[in-house]
Scaffold this motif. Structure first.
Motif, PDB file in Angstrom:
ATOM      1  N   THR A  49      37.849  44.036  36.245  1.00 43.18           N
ATOM      2  CA  THR A  49      38.084  45.448  35.952  1.00 43.18           C
ATOM      3  C   THR A  49      38.565  45.673  34.524  1.00 43.18           C
ATOM      4  O   THR A  49      38.933  46.790  34.159  1.00 43.18           O
ATOM      5  N   THR A  69      39.649  47.957  43.622  1.00 39.43           N
ATOM      6  CA  THR A  69      39.127  48.860  42.590  1.00 39.43           C
ATOM      7  C   THR A  69      40.071  48.943  41.402  1.00 39.43           C
ATOM      8  O   THR A  69      41.271  48.700  41.510  1.00 39.43           O
ATOM      9  N   THR A 128      31.763  48.007  42.567  1.00 40.34           N
ATOM     10  CA  THR A 128      33.056  48.022  43.232  1.00 40.34           C
ATOM     11  C   THR A 128      33.399  46.639  43.782  1.00 40.34           C
ATOM     12  O   THR A 128      34.319  46.009  43.324  1.00 40.34           O
ATOM     13  N   ASN A 129      32.649  46.147  44.737  1.00 43.35           N
ATOM     14  CA  ASN A 129      32.968  44.850  45.298  1.00 43.35           C
ATOM     15  C   ASN A 129      31.719  44.134  45.736  1.00 43.35           C
ATOM     16  O   ASN A 129      31.048  44.543  46.685  1.00 43.35           O
TER      17      ASN A 129
END
Ligand code: LR7
Ligand code: MN
Length: 604
Positions: free
Chosen positions: A132, A281, A86-87
């Motif tokens: 992403t 996201t 995610t991060n």
């Protein structure tokens, strides 16, 4: 050595050691254990105080620095980290409130911007975001000789750090040879930060490619963008909202289809930056539609639009655009009639330009290999001067110019607007005439056949199902949640199945399975496999309660952090036992001070 030289040497030593002592003193003061963060300016509290200079790997322009993101992820000592995909550098604990000042930044941020400004400021002006894109995108190549882009960013009362992250993300992640300029349009903002401080920052820290235009009066985002476009000199205009972060290789995939056909307008996939955590996201790949209330909505992409040799990475057609993020040939923007300058402040221009593009001979595509994050807020934090409903005014204009007999569908839902004044639309009607645009019926039949039409001629449409299979989050830990000051166990005040019930610290009963909490990968705390520990986001003075698990983080996201704190992500505070001497065992949320009443342990 002569005595003068010796004296000089001694003075040098003295000077150096004083400097070092001072530096060490400052360092230790700013990096207390209990503060948790080592790379975020928490105690300094100059929200925009630059971080020490650090070279950024992709800082192609070699710019002087503003704050850069620190690698806070690993320094928090959490028992459980954020999933890496995610991060990488953003922990949910980024929003932790350590003192009144933090609380203030957070409160003012939510009030003025409707997102967590405390986290935004701590993040600084540069950060990496997760790539992403579909992995196949990285293998794509783009032709040489792509047109140069002018990025137009119009803003009104934007948070300084969010605006700067938008600008720096473009500078950090755009090939310099494709970037003609960045045109910032200040729509007569009132916030002090955006006045001299912004001028100075641009002057001192940004390359000449970044220019700022100030509107003398509030124009709204529609005329604001037209003003920005009139200052732009690149071949292609790229519009962005003022709270975006562009992703890896975002620009080439947008420019290539425009180079192929100047009448193609393109949108990136809009990734989600959470307003509460600022976590970036990936968005699902969807396309734009609308309803008869003239609200934009997202639709699944029909299978017929997908596929082809490029599979899921191929551009696909979209009936409408969300509005904020798109690229368009500058000449074409002008010949197609820019925007309707009679539209005010916010709303409707996205459908207007979408209808116009399709009906007047262009096309609108979404480009899956281009991704840009946008902070999605739960409310719009500003109004319009005079408090008018500009969405209704703008929608009326677009309905009367573009929708022919189908405007009746809108009036059926909004009968009160039928006789409302919408100003003069003659210029737009003659534009439609001049460009020889097709009918709205043609648009519906050919571009948006999925649109349902009510009334006698309505065709029944099969419903579209989107597969959102439920996925149970993995349990990471299970046990009693013990307050270390009193050795009491956090339990339901009445029964763990009581929705809305309070939690209190009770005498531990090791035979009682109703005191067992599960902590899962979604950071939820579930009591007795039934309800989730929940903290109302709007009323942080309210105590936490047991609620149905909603699975969307925020109010039900908890972090068992360093120093045994139990931190609540959406309010930025830590749980504490109100009075260790009282048998009632009430708990509440408070500024995270690391005191014994705030220490909790999940005992396996
Ligand atoms: O008076 C104003 N003057 C401005 O300069 C009001 C706003 N603005 C600026 C503002 O600072 C921001 O940068 O205009 C930009 C857009 O305003 P937002 O962020 O309040 O809009 P939004 O993101 O809530 O709304 C979406 O719909 C709008 C309809 O008018 C615009 O088209 C926005 O650009 C658009 N945003 C997106 O498409 C991002 C993805 C959202 C979705 C879905
Ligand atoms: Mn926006």
């Amino acid at each position: 050595m002569g005595s003068a030289a010796l004296r000089c040497f001694c003075c040098g030593c003295l000077f150096t050691s004083v400097t070092w002592t001072l530096l060490l003193f400052i360092y230790f003061n700013f990096s207390e254990e209990s503060q948790g963060f080592r790379h975020v300016p928490i105690k300094g509290h100059e929200p925009y105080k630059p971080f020490p200079k650090k070279v950024h790997p992709r800082d192609s322009a070699g710019l002087p620095d503003g704050p850069r993101s620190g690698n806070v992820g690993n320094s928090l000592g959490n028992h459980v980290g954020v999933p890496a995909e995610t991060n990488a550098d953003l922990s949910p604990e980024m929003g932790m409130i350590f003192n009144e000042r933090d609380q203030d930044v957070r409160d003012v941020g939510y009030q003025k911007h409707a997102f967590n400004m405390l986290i935004s400021n701590r993040l600084g002006y540069h950060r990496e975001v997760p790539d992403t894109r579909d992995p196949k995108c990285a293998k794509k190549t783009y032709p040489a000789g792509l047109p140069l882009a002018s990025i137009v960013i119009c803003f009104y009362n934007e948070a300084f750090s969010a605006l700067m992250r938008t600008v720096h993300s473009v500078l950090d992640r755009t090939a310099p040879h494709l970037l003609q300029e960045i045109v910032l349009v200040d729509d007569n903002s009132e916030l002090d930060d955006l006045k001299k401080r912004l001028d100075d920052y641009i002057q001192e820290n940004l390359p000449k490619k970044v220019t700022l235009v100030r509107n003398k009066q509030r124009e709204g985002l529609i005329r604001g963008r037209m003003i920005g476009a009139s200052h732009a000199t690149g071949e292609v205009l790229v519009f962005l909202d003022s709270h975006c972060e562009v992703n890896e290789m975002w620009l080439q995939p947008l420019l290539a289809p425009i180079k192929d056909n100047r009448k193609t307008v393109v949108c990136p996939v809009i990734d989600i930056i959470s307003a509460d955590t600022l976590i970036y996201t990936s968005s699902p790949v969807v396309r734009g539609g609308f309803n008869w209330g003239l609200h934009f909505k997202w639709d699944p992409v029909p299978l017929s639009e997908l596929g082809g040799p490029e599979g899921s990475t191929a551009p696909f057609r979209s009936p409408t655009m969300a509005g904020g993020l798109f690229a368009m040939d500058r000449e074409y923007f002008n010949t197609l009639g820019q925007y309707d300058g009679g539209m005010d402040i916010w709303g409707g221009e996205n459908l207007e330009i979408s209808f116009r593009i399709w009906m007047c001979g262009g096309s609108l595509l979404i480009i899956p290999c281009s991704r840009v994050g946008h902070i999605f807020r739960k409310r719009r934090p500003y109004g319009s001067p005079g408090g008018h409903d500009t969405m209704a005014h703008n929608s009326l204009r677009l309905a009367h110019v573009w929708m022919d007999e189908y405007k009746e569908q809108y009036f059926a839902l909004r009968p009160e607007l039928r006789n409302r004044n919408y100003g003069d639309i003659n210029e737009r009607l003659s534009l439609r005439n001049r460009l020889n645009c097709k009918s709205f019926k043609w648009y519906l039949d050919n571009i948006y056949p999925e649109m349902q039409i009510s009334g006698p001629n309505a065709k029944a449409q099969p419903p579209v199902f989107v597969n959102r299979g439920p996925k149970r989050p993995k349990i990471l830990q299970r046990g009693r949640l013990i307050n270390l000051q009193t050795n009491r166990c956090l339990s339901a005040q009445s029964h763990p199945s009581h929705k809305g019930g309070l939690v209190v610290a009770k005498e531990c009963d090791f035979n009682d399975s109703d005191q067992i909490w599960s902590y899962n990968e979604e950071h939820e705390l579930i009591l007795s496999n039934l309800l989730c520990l929940d903290m109302s986001e709007t009323r942080s003075s309210d105590p936490p309660r047991l609620m149905k698990c909603h699975g969307s983080g925020g109010s039900q996201q908890w972090v068992l952090g360093k120093n045994n704190r139990l931190y609540q992500v959406s309010v930025g505070q830590c749980m504490k036992l109100v009075d260790p001497l009282s048998h009632k065992g009430y708990v509440s949320m408070a500024i995270c001070d690391g005191s014994p009443s705030q220490q909790w342990h999940l005992d396996n």
